[in-house]
Enzyme design. Sequence first.
Site, mmCIF file in Angstrom:
data_model
loop_
_atom_site.group_PDB
_atom_site.id
_atom_site.type_symbol
_atom_site.label_atom_id
_atom_site.label_comp_id
_atom_site.label_asym_id
_atom_site.label_seq_id
_atom_site.Cartn_x
_atom_site.Cartn_y
_atom_site.Cartn_z
ATOM 1 N N ASP A 258 23.813 -53.356 6.752
ATOM 2 C CA ASP A 258 23.236 -52.266 5.925
ATOM 3 C C ASP A 258 21.916 -52.172 6.183
ATOM 4 O O ASP A 258 21.417 -53.048 6.272
ATOM 5 C CB ASP A 258 23.514 -52.747 4.267
ATOM 6 C CG ASP A 258 22.780 -51.465 3.269
ATOM 7 O OD1 ASP A 258 23.316 -50.402 3.459
ATOM 8 O OD2 ASP A 258 21.913 -51.758 2.605
ATOM 9 N N ASP B 34 22.226 -56.462 0.961
ATOM 10 C CA ASP B 34 21.424 -57.191 0.003
ATOM 11 C C ASP B 34 21.449 -56.637 -1.341
ATOM 12 O O ASP B 34 20.814 -57.140 -2.305
ATOM 13 C CB ASP B 34 19.983 -57.250 0.680
ATOM 14 C CG ASP B 34 19.201 -55.928 0.331
ATOM 15 O OD1 ASP B 34 19.813 -54.848 0.640
ATOM 16 O OD2 ASP B 34 17.977 -55.888 -0.020
ATOM 17 N N ASP C 283 26.151 -53.314 -2.177
ATOM 18 C CA ASP C 283 26.755 -53.869 -1.114
ATOM 19 C C ASP C 283 28.025 -55.015 -1.472
ATOM 20 O O ASP C 283 28.488 -55.476 -0.496
ATOM 21 C CB ASP C 283 25.910 -54.370 -0.039
ATOM 22 C CG ASP C 283 24.613 -53.668 0.450
ATOM 23 O OD1 ASP C 283 25.061 -52.467 0.670
ATOM 24 O OD2 ASP C 283 23.439 -54.007 0.568
#
Length: 896
Positions: A583, A784, A788
Amino acid sequence: MPEMNATKTKDPVCGMMVDPTAARGGAYQYQGTAYFFCNPKCNERFRSDPEKYLAASYKAAGMPAALVKDPVCGMTVDPAAPRGGSHQYQGTTYFFCNPKCNERFRSDPEKYLAASYKPAGMMPAPSAVVQLGGIHLATPPASPPAVASSSATPATTPGTAYVCPMCPEVRSPKPAACPSCGMALEPETLQLTSRTEFVCPMHPEVVQDHPGACPKCGMALEPRTVSAAEAPNPELVDMTRRLRVSLFFGVPLVVLAMLHMATPLFHTSLNDAWIQFLLASPVVLWGGFPFFQRAVASVKFRRPNMFTLIGMGVGVSYLYSTVATLMPSLFPESPGMHGQPALYFESAAAITILVLVGQVMELRARGQTSSAIRALLDLSPKMARVVESDGREHDISLDQVAVGQSLRVRPGEKVPVDGVVMEGRTVVDESLVTGESLPVEKNPGDRVIGASVNGNGAILMRAERVGNETVLAQIVRLVGEAQRSRAPIQGLADKVSAIFVPVVVGISLISFIAWLAFGPAPALPHALVNAVAVLIIACPCALGLATPMAIMVGTGRGARAGVLIKNAEALEAMEKIDTVVIDKTGTLTEGHPTLETVVSLNPRNNEEDLVQWASSIEGLSEHPLGAAIVIAAEAAQLRPHHVERFESRPGRGVLGDVDARYIAVGNTALMQDLNVTIPPDATARAEAMRTDGQTVLYLAADRVLVGLFGVSDPIKPTSAMALEDLTHEGLHVIMLTGDSQTTAEAIARKLGVRDFEAGVLPERKAEVIQRLQQQGRVVAMAGDGVNDAPALAQAQVGIAMGTGTDIAMHSSGITLLRGDLRGILRARRLSQATMRNIRQNLFFAFIYNAVGVPLAAGLLYPFTGWMLHPVFAAAAMSLSSVSVISNALRLRNVKL
């Protein structure tokens, strides 16, 4: 939507209330909704059949309308789904937590219904027990009373419920063991305690409050929470004492036996036999007493292990020799023994001594596997300097530091606890905690980590996390949990171990019969020696230790490098990863976006007006892009206006009434939802900003586009290097971002990423992982944020940034403390080294037993006339376990 209660949500499988920021079982996204779980088992059950658990007719087992008590063990049971079934007696139906309780109740209902009966599963048993699968397994009687679980806690916190992590329908008001699976019940809400429990490194479900031996495998239990103080291992102290006493009696015995064999002046007489008996008895009966205890327990509870074989081998040798001494006429004379039958007192004593030596060596070697945790605990300073409100300063012990206290940290001292710098500037070396080699500059407002080393500046800090809440304490806890977890590869050793001991006993019997029928004279002594050698040389312990020892050392090594392994399954899977999905925000970038560009599309509105309107509404949002606008407004000293009818649309933007205007701030999708027209000139300017790597936010007032914001998130300095290294290792790297295609291309170009997906909304991240898995890829996901978490849980290995949210870390199997992506490469190298070490251990254990057992049975005797004496078999057996542990300890020095 899952049912919410304040900040908690309901586990759809068991009905437990779960904090989404600390979901022990992770999260899973289904049809656009994220569900959170109290333990991994619930997560696994939900994934297998989501519709079953979301159906209106489904009744969660963990939160029944009315729980009933199991009359045998006292556990609370859901009558709608009793794992042990039910039984009707005198018109009343009773429900049971497991079939064993049901069976006991049927055998004597009056006993369990009597007013004087106290359920054993809900109170300390009168004798030392460990509950395994509902069966009470006695530990050595020499040990003090114990219960399986946390009875060592000085006091139970009132109102705390204890639940089984594997069987969520089992609940208890006090610590106990699950009668269904045998695991120690855990507090539903974790309490900050300092108790020490003892757990088997090979069977983590065996837990008790004092040192002892595992009734399954016979190994010495190890402390669950390792003390920083180097307290002596009581098992090691006991075995060392027994070894010294045994050597005192055993050495003369062995010397006497060797003189009889080597010198014709010495011959075995009745007096000599009695001397050997007197010398051997303390060694076998007292020195070997723990081995006989473990052997008896293993037979009683049908858990054969290494000590079953040792007990049989030593017992047969000693009993045979004792009977031959007391009644020599029952046995035929042996050649050269001057009318006396052959005696094997020296073999029984030597085997006992060698096993004691092996136990002492093994305990010392296993103690080194906890060195990583001890090293981490030793990082904490013992004292902290408190600054009182009147300016007075004095030192207090670390355990007396309270949240909110002001602490002085002088140059060269260690930061006592986690907190925030209030005054002063310095650089802090956090390498011992996070693995980051470069010192980090700290200014007022920056956070500091306990146990990090202050540089050349003095600072005044405010304590925010103390005790078990500090980063260091969480690292120690995670490392301890990982060391007790079981890798899937352990299943191979478990399958072999389950049949190993019966097979060895069978080979021993076949060897005894074959030597008795076809062996040279005297047949009985030869048959006895070879049968005992087979029992002694076999070592199932080497098989059992092959995996857990490597896991313990490997996870400790990872912690020293800033890579926290949450469980052994993640460590094993990391080796097989071929695709890494990352991500962008907070993982590849700093996660702290800044406002770069403000464009006004209406001459009547200046840039300050746009920032003030947007910051007013974004101040109610938690999105990092909105936070960048708020920070910019604060820097320009623009006060926010009152907002009414605020609405947040995830993945799109925010809206609300500001100064009688209907303000909307968000992306293209939000503008389309509101039917806001984007003029061609605004589109061109937005594309130019995206080409420069900025994320564009549109500002509409009363459904008319009036401005553009360009927000950029600085790329971490180490990201490009980390991605290059991952690609060089042959891994396929994919970047996920919610940015537009143009912005994503610009960022990918800067990072050197070839594959990326743009415009990915939070709920689609898990779908991307699923699609890659369907293509046959083994995927690791690095992220993080809260959004996610479903993707981290979906991937074979979830990798969270230590700088991110708690829920991301709880949903992942690996945490990188510094949030540096180079830690992914360290984790992969650690996984490769650990799995290679495990395979070496398993190979050695298999080969050792495959070669040793036939040799001990006398396979070479027909060809070479050579046979293996039980004493040498015992030496080989003892060294086999030590060699496996020694090989595992090499992981402490592996380069990452």
